[in-house]
Write a protein that holds these residues in place. Structure first.
Motif: not given
Length: 380
Positions: A162-171, A183-188, A212-214
């Motif tokens: 599973s990809p390791s992504i920091l920050g709030t997001h949906d997979i 990947i959908i980040c909280s910023s859109g 990880s920084q996306l």
């Protein structure tokens, strides 16, 4: 222990001999045979050719790569040093590296390999293109140190972590595609990830991205683009914040003005109309209208002025000087008016004195005249 060894061996044999779930990836970057092998690992290996269905799948993958200039690819076929080329054998003395076998399936060679027992030689897959497909697949050989595109083979039974992504997001996991993640980040911001042959997640189209920084915010003066990387914001193109010439710098910008112009009026002109601190943006943020700054004449010498937030003394000092000049003018005017009033008062006093003196003289003359008249009346 023996059970796990057996399961691992079965999985590897499925990969090597062509499981129905095998997939093939075409890589157009040119590498040596050894580097190509390492690029395919640990989730795959340089492909072998074992079945008709496998050959058709590889042809389809090459065609879908949509690059008709690549006509030769490394595959997992090799002859080591000390082993001789045998022109009468189907694989000419070469063996598949994945299974160490000589299974040939009746492949044709484009031309007979170089006959040697001392040199290391590696196998190539040669293809030709028609208007709608690849055709005329054949085998070939070359020095293993030469660089060619290559074809990797992987079995879906090998999972990608599973990809390791920091920050709030949906997979989002697409159906029937365990090697893709949305990947959908909280910023859109949205990104599509692909699992590489070495079981590492990358942003689609960028094999060197750090996933990880996306969904983290970039540093001030930078923004995240479609590749997932943070890039410098060109403030000069987005907002034209300078009165004269704007020079973009790494993470910021500088304003320039002609040499002889007052540096106090050569800085920023107005508040930028674009939010230059918008660091976490949708990948399409790069598509903006560009306002180019007015260039400085080539014959003028430019002086750099560091970005400033504004100097209050530039406003206060001129105001104080203006007030002092106004007070001095008031004092001068008051002195002039006072002098005029004083001279007027003196003149009025002089006129009054003259009038009094004149009135006194007339009274004496009238008195004397009355006295003489009385004397004349008495005599009569």
């Amino acid at each position: 222990m023996e059970l796990w060894t057996g399961l691992y061996l079965m999985g590897f044999l499925n990969m090597a001999f062509g499981s129905p779930e095998a997939s093939y990836s075409i890589h157009l970057n040119k590498l040596s045979f050894e580097d190509a092998q390492n690029h395919c690992r640990p989730g795959g290996f340089l492909t072998n050719l074992t079945r008709e269905a496998e050959i058709a799948a590889i042809q389809k993958a090459i065609w879908e790569k949509n690059n008709k200039t690549a006509t030769s690819f490394w595959i997992g076929l090799k002859k080591n040093k000390g082993q001789c080329v045998h022109q009468t054998k189907p694989l000419k003395g070469f063996r598949w590296t994945a299974s160490d076998s000589e299974y040939s399936h009746g492949f044709k060679w484009k031309e007979d390999p170089m006959g040697t027992c001392t040199d290391e030689r590696c196998g190539l897959l040669w293809v030709e293109y028609s208007d709608s497909e690849t055709k005329n697949i054949a085998l070939g050989d070359a020095s293993c140190k030469q660089k060619y595109p290559f074809i990797c083979k992987r079995n879906f039974a090998v999972p990608c972590p599973s990809p390791s992504i920091l920050g709030t997001h949906d997979i989002i996991i697409p159906q029937n595609d365990p090697y893709t993640r949305h990947i959908i980040c909280s910023s859109g911001a949205k990104f599509t990830l692909k699992c590489s042959n070495n079981l590492v997640w990358n942003v689609e189209g960028d094999e060197n991205s750090d996933v990880s920084q996306l969904c983290l915010q970039c540093e001030s003066g930078y923004r995240r683009v479609a590749s997932g990387n943070c890039v410098d914001i060109n403030e000069c193109e987005l907002a034209n914040p300078c009165k004269h010439t704007c020079q973009n710098t790494d993470g910021s910008y500088k304003c320039k003005c002609p040499y002889n112009e007052d540096s106090d009026v050569c800085g920023e002109s107005t508040t930028p109309t674009t939010d230059l601190e918008n660091n976490d943006v949708h990948p399409t943020y790069l598509d903006v209208n560009k306002n180019q700054p007015n260039p400085v004449s080539r014959n003028e010498t430019a002086v750099e002025i560091e970005e400033q937030d504004g100097d209050v003394s530039n406003i206060v000092v001129p105001v104080i000087i203006a007030l002092l000049i106004f007070v001095v003018l008031l004092v001068i005017v008051a002195a002039i008016v006072k002098g005029c009033l004083r001279r007027r008062t003196v003149k009025l006093a002089q006129k009054k004195a003259e009038a009094v003196a004149l009135n006194g003289s007339n009274s004496m003359e009238n008195g004397n005249e009355n006295k003489h008249q009385s004397e004349r009346d008495c005599k009569l």
